[in-house]
Design a protein around this motif. Structure first.
Motif, short mmCIF file in Angstrom:
data_model
loop_
_atom_site.label_atom_id
_atom_site.label_comp_id
_atom_site.label_asym_id
_atom_site.label_seq_id
_atom_site.Cartn_x
_atom_site.Cartn_y
_atom_site.Cartn_z
N SER A 83 5.53 -4.08 2.93
CA SER A 83 6.76 -4.30 3.45
C SER A 83 7.13 -5.35 4.20
O SER A 83 6.26 -5.96 4.66
CB SER A 83 7.22 -3.02 4.56
OG SER A 83 6.99 -1.68 3.81
N LYS A 84 8.43 -5.94 4.08
CA LYS A 84 8.59 -7.13 4.67
C LYS A 84 9.26 -7.04 5.96
O LYS A 84 9.48 -7.99 6.77
CB LYS A 84 9.55 -8.10 3.81
CG LYS A 84 8.61 -8.47 2.45
CD LYS A 84 9.58 -8.96 1.32
CE LYS A 84 8.80 -9.20 -0.11
NZ LYS A 84 8.25 -7.97 -0.31
N ASP A 85 9.68 -5.93 6.19
CA ASP A 85 10.37 -5.76 7.83
C ASP A 85 9.03 -5.23 8.81
O ASP A 85 7.98 -5.22 8.34
CB ASP A 85 11.48 -4.73 7.67
CG ASP A 85 11.03 -3.38 7.24
OD1 ASP A 85 9.88 -3.22 6.94
OD2 ASP A 85 11.97 -2.55 6.94
N SER A 86 9.48 -4.54 9.92
CA SER A 86 8.52 -4.17 10.72
C SER A 86 7.89 -2.66 10.54
O SER A 86 7.33 -2.25 11.37
CB SER A 86 9.22 -3.99 12.27
OG SER A 86 10.30 -3.08 12.01
N THR A 87 8.02 -2.08 9.08
CA THR A 87 7.33 -1.05 9.11
C THR A 87 5.98 -0.92 9.34
O THR A 87 5.65 0.17 9.93
CB THR A 87 7.62 -0.85 7.36
OG1 THR A 87 8.92 -0.76 7.15
CG2 THR A 87 6.89 0.62 7.02
N TRP A 88 5.22 -1.96 9.03
CA TRP A 88 3.64 -1.74 9.35
C TRP A 88 3.45 -1.73 11.09
O TRP A 88 2.58 -0.99 11.36
CB TRP A 88 3.07 -2.62 8.59
CG TRP A 88 1.40 -2.84 9.04
CD1 TRP A 88 0.58 -3.72 9.74
CD2 TRP A 88 0.54 -1.50 8.68
NE1 TRP A 88 -0.65 -3.20 9.72
CE2 TRP A 88 -0.74 -2.00 9.17
CE3 TRP A 88 0.77 -0.47 7.97
CZ2 TRP A 88 -1.75 -1.06 8.90
CZ3 TRP A 88 -0.21 0.51 7.71
CH2 TRP A 88 -1.73 0.08 8.52
N ASP A 89 4.30 -2.34 11.41
CA ASP A 89 4.02 -2.42 13.16
C ASP A 89 4.48 -0.81 13.51
O ASP A 89 3.75 -0.49 14.42
CB ASP A 89 5.15 -3.22 13.91
CG ASP A 89 4.94 -4.82 13.35
OD1 ASP A 89 3.82 -5.09 13.00
OD2 ASP A 89 5.83 -5.40 13.62
N ILE A 90 5.50 -0.47 13.16
CA ILE A 90 5.88 0.89 13.47
C ILE A 90 4.78 2.00 13.07
O ILE A 90 4.23 2.75 13.80
CB ILE A 90 7.34 1.39 12.74
CG1 ILE A 90 8.68 0.61 13.24
CG2 ILE A 90 7.61 2.84 13.01
CD1 ILE A 90 9.89 0.77 12.38
N LEU A 91 4.41 1.93 11.78
CA LEU A 91 3.29 2.84 11.59
C LEU A 91 1.74 2.48 12.31
O LEU A 91 1.47 3.55 12.66
CB LEU A 91 3.02 2.54 9.96
CG LEU A 91 4.12 3.06 8.93
CD1 LEU A 91 3.48 2.52 7.53
CD2 LEU A 91 4.26 4.44 9.17
#
Ligand code: UDP
Ligand code: MG
Length: 318
Positions: free
Chosen positions: A51-59
């Motif tokens: 993902s290019k948005d903050s998806t990984w931070d959220i996960l």
């Protein structure tokens, strides 16, 4: 002994959706653990598909908040099907059963319980099948219907109105691992695996937030991939059409010769042009279809990995 269940959930640029849905996945698992249907070792496992948005931070923060969550991240965007296989094969060594589903809330979480019940009855693959398509546009409904009939006509075994919401046992995943193809179309492969299978019906909801990653172009690509990965019938159709055209041309030649001999020749511009257009059109399409298969051979022979996992949270590599 109660089975360990992993929900495998691919996510691509889903920062809008995850805060709404992640809690529901966990609550559902907690409920099933409480009811004694699944083991307390069960997890909600997200796959971040580059993902290019903050998806990984959220996960990542979810996995820190609660041990029920785990997540892996692919090194770049590889597409839905590859993200799915990455998650499933990763989950395989930790779980007895996996259920793959979308992260946007479209796959009804209330079908999970029914799927687990089907597993308890001895089914190793349980398909989530939509009981209606009322949330789809007329266009998507009609194209989907015709696509299923084309696939069936080509001899591809596919479950209508089933996407990628399904339960599979670890044994099934072991078998699936043997299918090393790069052009992955899980919907086509899984019915071929055999094993005891059953169906659970659910109604598909609207996306909770954000927008679809399957625009028409990607849907078409998946559709073509579905046909060319499982059937060589299009090649056979070309041969048959080629033969028919050749036969017609032969009749045409006989007709021309007879006209010529009887001295009955006229300016044949229109007919000649029509024939040239028709035949060259067929040739171009035929070359295109053959090209699809040649391209596929090219991609498969390179045997490149389908994905690379760059990070893991709350899950150990095995
Ligand atoms: N997805 C993914 N990689 C992609 C595109 C989509 O992992 O390149 C995920 C997406 O986050 C979602 C699922 O695949 O969980 C289905 O995508 P989407 O909801 O956009 O498709 P639709 O439901 O509209 O067919
Ligand atoms: Mg969706």
């Amino acid at each position: 002994m109660t089975p360990v269940l992993y929900l495998v959930i691919p996510c691509y640029n889903e920062e809008q959706v995850l805060p709404l849905t992640s809690g529901k996945f966990k609550a559902k698992l907690d409920e099933l653990v409480e009811a004694g249907k699944i083991s307390d070792k069960s997890r909600v496992m997200f796959v971040n598909d580059g993902s290019k948005d903050s998806t990984w931070d959220i996960l990542s923060s979810l996995t820190e908040e609660n041990p029920r969550y785990s997540a892996i991240s692919l090194s770049r965007n590889r597409g839905h099907q590859n993200a799915l296989i990455a998650g499933l094969l990763e989950a395989k060594s930790h779980a007895d059963i996996t259920i793959s589903m979308d992260c946007d809330g479209q796959d009804d979480i209330n079908a999970i319980g029914a799927m687990v019940d089907e597993y308890a009855k001895g089914n190793e693959i349980v398909y989530g099948v939509r009981n209606d398509r009322s949330t789809d546009t007329w266009f998507k409904r009609t194209t989907a219907r015709s696509y299923y009939s084309v696939l069936r006509g080509m001899g591809v075994d596919i479950i209508p109105d089933h996407a990628d919401y399904r339960l599979m046992s670890a044994r099934v995943l072991d078998a699936l691992e043997g299918y090393g193809e790069v052009n992955l179309f899980l919907r086509g492969i899984i019915p071929q695996l055999g094993f005891k299978q059953s169906i659970v019906y659910y109604s598909r909801a609207e996306r909770e937030a954000g927008s679809t990653h399957y625009p028409l172009s990607k849907m078409l690509a998946l559709a073509i991939n579905g046909i060319t990965s499982f059937s060589v019938k299009p090649l056979r159709i070309i041969t048959v059409v080629g033969l028919l055209v050749a036969l017609l041309s032969f009749i045409g030649i006989v007709y021309v010769l007879i006209s010529y001999i009887s001295g009955n020749v006229i300016d044949g511009w229109a007919s000649t042009t029509c024939i040239i257009c028709f035949v060259s059109g067929i040739q171009m399409v035929s070359l295109g279809v053959i090209g699809e298969y040649v391209g596929k051979i090219y991609l498969e022979t390179k045997q490149r990995p389908r994905y690379i996992i760059s990070e893991r949270k709350n899950i150990t590599e095995e």
